[in-house]
Design a protein around this motif. Structure first.
Motif, PDB file in Angstrom:
ATOM      1  N   LYS A 129       0.829  -1.207   0.000  1.00 15.53           N
ATOM      2  CA  LYS A 129       0.000   0.000   0.000  1.00 15.53           C
ATOM      3  C   LYS A 129       0.863   1.257   0.000  1.00 15.53           C
ATOM      4  O   LYS A 129       0.599   2.214  -0.736  1.00 15.53           O
ATOM      5  N   VAL A 130       1.905   1.255   0.822  1.00 17.53           N
ATOM      6  CA  VAL A 130       2.835   2.393   0.849  1.00 17.53           C
ATOM      7  C   VAL A 130       3.522   2.541  -0.501  1.00 17.53           C
ATOM      8  O   VAL A 130       3.676   3.655  -1.035  1.00 17.53           O
ATOM      9  N   VAL A 133       1.230   4.223  -3.153  1.00 21.03           N
ATOM     10  CA  VAL A 133       1.173   5.681  -3.026  1.00 21.03           C
ATOM     11  C   VAL A 133       2.454   6.309  -3.580  1.00 21.03           C
ATOM     12  O   VAL A 133       2.407   7.299  -4.325  1.00 21.03           O
ATOM     13  N   GLU A 134       3.589   5.722  -3.239  1.00 22.01           N
ATOM     14  CA  GLU A 134       4.871   6.232  -3.734  1.00 22.01           C
ATOM     15  C   GLU A 134       4.950   6.148  -5.250  1.00 22.01           C
ATOM     16  O   GLU A 134       5.455   7.062  -5.917  1.00 22.01           O
ATOM     17  N   PHE A 136       2.414   6.158  -7.335  1.00 24.83           N
ATOM     18  CA  PHE A 136       1.488   7.129  -7.914  1.00 24.83           C
ATOM     19  C   PHE A 136       2.150   8.511  -7.979  1.00 24.83           C
ATOM     20  O   PHE A 136       2.012   9.229  -8.968  1.00 24.83           O
ATOM     21  N   GLU A 176      -8.224   0.765  -4.016  1.00 26.69           N
ATOM     22  CA  GLU A 176      -8.531   1.788  -3.009  1.00 26.69           C
ATOM     23  C   GLU A 176      -9.692   1.344  -2.118  1.00 26.69           C
ATOM     24  O   GLU A 176      -9.651   1.486  -0.891  1.00 26.69           O
ATOM     25  N   LEU A 181      -7.747   2.546   1.079  1.00 23.77           N
ATOM     26  CA  LEU A 181      -6.586   3.366   0.751  1.00 23.77           C
ATOM     27  C   LEU A 181      -7.035   4.519  -0.139  1.00 23.77           C
ATOM     28  O   LEU A 181      -7.885   4.338  -1.017  1.00 23.77           O
ATOM     29  N   LYS A 182      -6.469   5.686   0.069  1.00 23.48           N
ATOM     30  CA  LYS A 182      -6.778   6.830  -0.789  1.00 23.48           C
ATOM     31  C   LYS A 182      -5.503   7.305  -1.458  1.00 23.48           C
ATOM     32  O   LYS A 182      -4.544   7.718  -0.797  1.00 23.48           O
ATOM     33  N   LEU A 183      -5.482   7.251  -2.789  1.00 26.40           N
ATOM     34  CA  LEU A 183      -4.340   7.753  -3.533  1.00 26.40           C
ATOM     35  C   LEU A 183      -4.297   9.278  -3.468  1.00 26.40           C
ATOM     36  O   LEU A 183      -5.338   9.922  -3.274  1.00 26.40           O
ATOM     37  N   PRO A 184      -3.112   9.880  -3.612  1.00 28.11           N
ATOM     38  CA  PRO A 184      -2.995  11.336  -3.526  1.00 28.11           C
ATOM     39  C   PRO A 184      -3.927  12.047  -4.499  1.00 28.11           C
ATOM     40  O   PRO A 184      -4.055  11.655  -5.660  1.00 28.11           O
ATOM     41  N   LYS A 188      -1.795  17.071  -4.527  1.00 27.13           N
ATOM     42  CA  LYS A 188      -0.469  16.479  -4.409  1.00 27.13           C
ATOM     43  C   LYS A 188       0.015  15.868  -5.724  1.00 27.13           C
ATOM     44  O   LYS A 188       1.222  15.831  -5.974  1.00 27.13           O
ATOM     45  N   CYS A 189      -0.896  15.373  -6.512  1.00 22.79           N
ATOM     46  CA  CYS A 189      -0.547  14.765  -7.806  1.00 22.79           C
ATOM     47  C   CYS A 189      -1.453  15.348  -8.894  1.00 22.79           C
ATOM     48  O   CYS A 189      -2.337  14.648  -9.417  1.00 22.79           O
TER      49      CYS A 189
END
Length: 230
Positions: A129-130, A133-134, A136, A176, A181-184, A188-189
């Motif tokens: 999961k971490v 995000v990284e 993305f 998600e 989980l919520k992507l940025p 942020k992106c």
């Protein structure tokens, strides 16, 4: 002159590799027939068409089988010039090489991470999961760099990299929901979020990609099969 080619695609509906081939065929305006794997004697048919790997997708053009999605994309691009003059890969050899590199690199990274989330649990899943995000955020930086300020990875129009990445969009949304989980977001992106909006606006993308809810149900069934529960 009307194209009288006989084009069939041996497909598996949830596969991002199959979705990208469908997207390329739609984008090029090619008439095709989908042969869904679960409605055929899949093992025998795939063994005939793709004996090396025995997996979909396989494009069958006038009776000749072409396996592996990235190879199929290049075959489609070389065999059917786009109706609107926009090819999937650029003409310049260096630019083509870079498009192939980024398509392959991004493909392997996203597939590995999404697969890790769906197929693992506990600490391994939290690590995946971490990483998602990284990745993305990395995609956002990559898009900003190689698009030269345009909306798509390929510049001002959908191209090879966009078609490679696009089928992961509904899978990311499904993941998600599955693991909370919520992507940025766009703050942020901004580049990736704008890219996804532009891609989903395209009628070919809407036709080629599966819905996240359907993929979520499929992912849950895989987890239940592997772990006995979601």
């Amino acid at each position: 002159m009307e194209d009288k080619s006989d084009v069939k695609l041996l497909s598996s509906w949830a596969s991002p590799f199959c979705m990208r081939v469908i997207l390329a065929l739609e984008y090029k305006g090619i008439k095709y027939e989908i042969m869904e794997g679960d409605k055929l004697n899949q093992n025998e048919f795939l063994q005939q068409c793709n004996p090396a790997v025995n997996k979909a997708p396989v494009l069958i053009h006038n009776g000749k089988a072409i396996p592996e999605s990235l190879i199929i994309l290049e075959y489609i691009d070389e065999t059917w010039p786009s109706h609107n003059g926009l090819d999937l890969l650029p003409k310049d050899p260096y630019a083509r090489a870079l498009a192939r590199f980024w398509g392959d690199f991004i493909d392997k990274k996203i597939l590995s991470i999404v697969g890790g989330i769906v197929k693992t649990k506990g600490k391994d899943q939290e690590k995946a999961k971490v990483e998602l995000v990284e990745e993305f955020i990395r995609l956002d930086n990559t898009l900003a760099t190689i698009s030269l300020g345009q909306a798509f990875f390929s510049g001002d129009h959908m191209g090879f990299i966009d078609i490679v990445v696009a089928p992961y969009m509904p899978w990311l949304r499904a993941v998600e929901q599955m693991v909370n989980l919520k992507l940025p977001d766009s703050s942020k992106c901004p580049h990736m979020n704008h890219w996804m909006d532009k891609m989903y606006d395209h009628p070919c993308v809407r036709k080629a990609l599966e819905q996240p809810d359907k993929l979520l149900d499929y992912a849950k069934s895989l987890r239940k099969r592997n772990f006995g529960s979601v």
